[in-house]
Each structure stands twice: as C-alpha cells, then as structure tokens.
Scaffold this motif. Structure first.
Motif, PDB file in Angstrom:
ATOM      1  N   ASP A 211       1.254  -1.299   0.068  1.00 51.02           N
ATOM      2  CA  ASP A 211      -0.076   0.259  -0.173  1.00 51.02           C
ATOM      3  C   ASP A 211       0.960   0.924  -0.007  1.00 51.02           C
ATOM      4  O   ASP A 211       0.696   2.114  -0.085  1.00 51.02           O
ATOM      5  CB  ASP A 211      -1.073  -0.426   0.734  1.00 51.02           C
ATOM      6  CG  ASP A 211      -2.205  -1.249   1.413  1.00 51.02           C
ATOM      7  OD1 ASP A 211      -2.994  -1.347   0.326  1.00 51.02           O
ATOM      8  OD2 ASP A 211      -1.971  -2.070   2.295  1.00 51.02           O
ATOM      9  N   THR A 230       0.215  -0.945  -4.348  1.00 49.78           N
ATOM     10  CA  THR A 230      -1.682  -1.489  -4.735  1.00 49.78           C
ATOM     11  C   THR A 230      -2.676  -0.304  -5.783  1.00 49.78           C
ATOM     12  O   THR A 230      -1.720   0.509  -5.850  1.00 49.78           O
ATOM     13  CB  THR A 230      -2.485  -1.605  -3.060  1.00 49.78           C
ATOM     14  OG1 THR A 230      -2.457  -0.343  -2.891  1.00 49.78           O
ATOM     15  CG2 THR A 230      -1.166  -2.662  -2.633  1.00 49.78           C
ATOM     16  N   THR A 232      -4.425   1.180  -5.035  1.00 50.62           N
ATOM     17  CA  THR A 232      -4.400   3.223  -4.315  1.00 50.62           C
ATOM     18  C   THR A 232      -3.236   2.904  -3.674  1.00 50.62           C
ATOM     19  O   THR A 232      -2.718   4.213  -2.863  1.00 50.62           O
ATOM     20  CB  THR A 232      -5.460   3.004  -3.559  1.00 50.62           C
ATOM     21  OG1 THR A 232      -5.534   2.679  -2.875  1.00 50.62           O
ATOM     22  CG2 THR A 232      -7.077   2.850  -4.693  1.00 50.62           C
ATOM     23  N   ARG A 234       0.815   4.416  -2.634  1.00 50.03           N
ATOM     24  CA  ARG A 234       1.747   5.534  -2.452  1.00 50.03           C
ATOM     25  C   ARG A 234       2.890   5.255  -2.552  1.00 50.03           C
ATOM     26  O   ARG A 234       3.184   4.624  -1.811  1.00 50.03           O
ATOM     27  CB  ARG A 234       1.197   6.180  -1.694  1.00 50.03           C
ATOM     28  CG  ARG A 234      -0.725   6.801  -0.987  1.00 50.03           C
ATOM     29  CD  ARG A 234      -1.303   6.204  -0.749  1.00 50.03           C
ATOM     30  NE  ARG A 234      -1.385   5.961   0.653  1.00 50.03           N
ATOM     31  CZ  ARG A 234      -1.881   4.795   1.286  1.00 50.03           C
ATOM     32  NH1 ARG A 234      -1.903   3.906   0.469  1.00 50.03           N
ATOM     33  NH2 ARG A 234      -1.815   4.595   2.596  1.00 50.03           N
ATOM     34  N   ARG A 256      -3.952   6.637  -9.616  1.00 44.15           N
ATOM     35  CA  ARG A 256      -4.767   6.237  -8.438  1.00 44.15           C
ATOM     36  C   ARG A 256      -3.897   6.205  -7.573  1.00 44.15           C
ATOM     37  O   ARG A 256      -3.984   5.934  -6.411  1.00 44.15           O
ATOM     38  CB  ARG A 256      -6.146   5.069  -8.582  1.00 44.15           C
ATOM     39  CG  ARG A 256      -6.812   5.163  -9.920  1.00 44.15           C
ATOM     40  CD  ARG A 256      -7.709   3.578  -9.968  1.00 44.15           C
ATOM     41  NE  ARG A 256      -8.453   3.240  -7.871  1.00 44.15           N
ATOM     42  CZ  ARG A 256      -8.326   2.697  -7.920  1.00 44.15           C
ATOM     43  NH1 ARG A 256      -8.529   1.291  -9.627  1.00 44.15           N
ATOM     44  NH2 ARG A 256      -9.281   1.754  -6.725  1.00 44.15           N
ATOM     45  N   ARG A 257      -2.261   5.820  -8.070  1.00 45.44           N
ATOM     46  CA  ARG A 257      -1.341   4.980  -7.854  1.00 45.44           C
ATOM     47  C   ARG A 257      -0.612   7.261  -7.668  1.00 45.44           C
ATOM     48  O   ARG A 257      -0.406   7.204  -8.260  1.00 45.44           O
ATOM     49  CB  ARG A 257      -0.607   4.097  -8.139  1.00 45.44           C
ATOM     50  CG  ARG A 257      -1.217   2.575  -8.141  1.00 45.44           C
ATOM     51  CD  ARG A 257      -0.473   2.189  -8.679  1.00 45.44           C
ATOM     52  NE  ARG A 257      -0.482   0.957  -8.632  1.00 45.44           N
ATOM     53  CZ  ARG A 257      -1.666   0.088  -9.739  1.00 45.44           C
ATOM     54  NH1 ARG A 257      -1.782   0.234 -10.615  1.00 45.44           N
ATOM     55  NH2 ARG A 257      -1.751  -1.467  -9.878  1.00 45.44           N
ATOM     56  N   ARG A 258      -0.131   7.194  -6.327  1.00 49.84           N
ATOM     57  CA  ARG A 258       0.206   8.539  -6.380  1.00 49.84           C
ATOM     58  C   ARG A 258       1.714   8.502  -5.459  1.00 49.84           C
ATOM     59  O   ARG A 258       2.511   6.986  -5.199  1.00 49.84           O
ATOM     60  CB  ARG A 258      -0.591   9.580  -4.867  1.00 49.84           C
ATOM     61  CG  ARG A 258      -1.965   8.777  -5.168  1.00 49.84           C
ATOM     62  CD  ARG A 258      -2.487   9.978  -4.448  1.00 49.84           C
ATOM     63  NE  ARG A 258      -1.765  10.916  -4.424  1.00 49.84           N
ATOM     64  CZ  ARG A 258      -2.060  12.547  -3.082  1.00 49.84           C
ATOM     65  NH1 ARG A 258      -2.628  11.902  -2.047  1.00 49.84           N
ATOM     66  NH2 ARG A 258      -1.026  13.106  -2.915  1.00 49.84           N
TER      67      ARG A 258
END
Length: 331
Positions: A211, A230, A232, A234, A256-258
């Motif tokens: 995550d 994942t 979402t 980071r 969505r992935r930051r």
C-alpha cells in the motif's frame, strides 16, 4: 564558544572548529547549551552544495549559513525577559529550522520555535536521535498510513528508515524493511515482519504488493516501484528528484497510484513542536527507540562528516562533551 564552521563548499575538511560569539537571548529568545546534535544528509548536501540546484537555497557562491546542524538536545542556559515557555535549567530537544546552527556549544531560538521537553528516559544523544520527524510526517500526514496496510521501507536501517519501521508498526501496518546484509537483524529487532537484503533481492521485482513504498534511500523511483504498489498505493520519497517533482502533481490529478514528496524541514515550528511531543510520548512508553551509528565529539566533526559520506545506518550524533566515538547500535 566553539562551533563547527564552514565558509566554502567542499569535502569534510572544509568544516573547521572556530571560536565564535556566544549568542545572547533577545526578549523572546532562548539560548540552549547544546549537549548533542545530529549530523545528517541535509548537512552533507549543504556542505557540498550538491546537487547544484540546492545552492538556490543554501547560497549560490558560498554558504548562506556557516554553522550546520538542525536537531539538538541540551539545557536551557538563558532566556529573554519575555520568555514564558521554559526556564533556565530545563532539559529540551529542539529543531532550529532551515537556518541550521546546532553544531555549536550554544544555539539560540525563538520561544515559539520547535522545542519540547527531553524524554526523561533518554540521555541527550538518544533524545536528539529521535528529533527528526521526517518519517512521522511522511507516514502519518502524507501517506495517511492505516492499520492493516502494508508498508515497505527502502533504507530501513538509516536514521529516517529505522524510525519509519517503528512508526509503521505503531500505526498498525505490516512492515517490510529493505537494507544491507549487515543490518538485517537490526531491522527485524525494530519491528519489521519481513526484511529484504537489497544486495540479493530487488523489491520492485519481488511480485509482492504494498500500500505504501517509502523510498527513504532514494535508490528506486516511482516508475520502478509502481509495479509493486496496490491500485491505490502511495510512493513516498524525501529525495526530491526532478522526475518525482513532475510526477507528484500529475499522479495527484490523474492517477490512483500516487507519487509523493514533501519538504518536511520547511514545516511550521508549531507542527514540529507537536511532532517532538508525540515522539516524546512514544519514547517514554518504549515504543520508539533511537538507533545511533556513532557519537563524535565536536572537535572530531571532520571525521563525523567523513563517516556520513561513506554511508551509515542509524544516526550520527555530535556531542559537545568530548566523549569518544561510540559505535553502539542503540544509544
């Protein structure tokens, strides 16, 4: 007073011990007799003036601030006439902010600066080794790490990484640490459920998903780490590469992935004080422990910078008492 002074960019030997005026407090100022201070990568960047763009902040041709060091622990020596926050004799931990100054026998800060009581169960060197709140700011405030999430810390045995492993566990995450062979056991002791040896395993090709990837070492990238995030997930890094600075707003707006970077040293003093108080609570409860690579007396500051340039685990602490080098893992 004695201070570690540098007046030009360069290798460790540009830092010399000099006699400089002892600070005197103004009406709302505090002078602390420094017992211990940390030496970290920001100090090395400022000393070298490299990468080149860092000189936009530290000074284009020569250093803007000639005494390095941000985190300190010591005893309040004198206070101004309008100071109500502390008293002479109080044991404190503090952060000077972006103007440095802690690699000296005394440091002066405003009473509204980042300052908190020293944890009662730690000595000054141990206390200052926990003063940097980079890991706390990234995991709690930027990543908003939640219980049950998976966290990978790349550079888990370093000053920031060792704190990140412990904080991740405190916040209820499942922690994986990445470090060198020599420090696998240390990272396990700090609370990592799994430890990867970067000399034999590339975490970006492990097939696992996380995550949060906290790339403290700055040896990976959002592009490489994206495959192990994942949906979402980071990616965090305190190393502000040009690519990451471009990716952060792009991924915030469209992905969505930051990708996340933050300049935690530039936060307001009130925020840093809250972090110092939070850290103090964890330290006194035994939840957060300092990891110290070595302690150098001020007169051996050049050796301390050489140690930093070679690479390290944990924190390098500069003491003002003349004590010899201590290579114990934890203070």
């Amino acid at each position: 007073m004695r201070a570690a002074v540098y007046r030009s960019y360069g290798p460790p030997d540009v830092v010399r011990i000099e006699e400089v005026p002892t600070p005197v407090p103004g009406g709302q100022e505090i002078v602390v007799r420094v017992h211990a201070a940390t030496l970290d990568v920001t100090d090395a960047t400022a000393r070298c003036g490299s990468p080149g763009y860092s000189r936009l902040f530290f000074g284009l041709r020569r250093p803007k601030w000639t005494v390095l060091g941000s985190d300190f622990a010591g005893v309040v020596e004198a206070v101004g006439s309008a100071v109500t926050r502390v008293r002479v004799g109080d044991e404190v931990v503090g952060v000077t902010g972006p103007d440095f100054g802690a690699h000296a026998e005394y440091v002066r800060i405003h009473q509204d600066g980042a300052l908190a009581p020293k944890p009662a169960n730690l000595d000054f060197a141990e206390a200052v080794a926990l003063a940097d709140a980079t890991a706390l700011a990234f995991l709690r405030d930027r990543a908003r790490l939640r219980p049950g999430e998976s966290l990978l810390v790349n550079g888990a045995s370093g000053a920031v990484g060792s704190a990140a492993v412990q904080l991740g566990r405190h916040f209820g995450a499942r922690v994986t640490g990445v470090c060198s062979t020599a420090h696998l056991e240390l990272v396990r002791e700090l609370g990592a459920e799994e430890v990867l040896d970067y000399t034999t395993v590339d975490f970006t090709r492990s097939g696992r998903r996380y995550d949060v990837v906290f790339d403290v070492a700055g040896t990976s990238s959002f592009g490489r780490s994206r495959r192990v995030l994942t949906p979402t997930g980071r990616y965090l890094s305190p190393v502000p590469s040009p690519g990451l600075l471009v990716q952060m707003p792009w991924t915030t707006a469209f992905g969505r992935r930051r990708a996340i970077v933050a300049f935690t040293g530039l936060r307001k003093a009130a925020e840093k004080t809250r972090d110092l108080l939070f850290t103090r609570e964890l330290a006194q409860a035994g939840t957060l422990r300092p990891v110290i690579a070595a302690r150098y007396p001020l007169e051996r500051i050049t050796e301390a910078h050489q140690h930093l340039d070679r690479g390290k685990y944990g924190n390098i602490v500069v003491t003002m008492t003349g004590a010899g080098t201590d290579t114990t893992r934890a203070g």
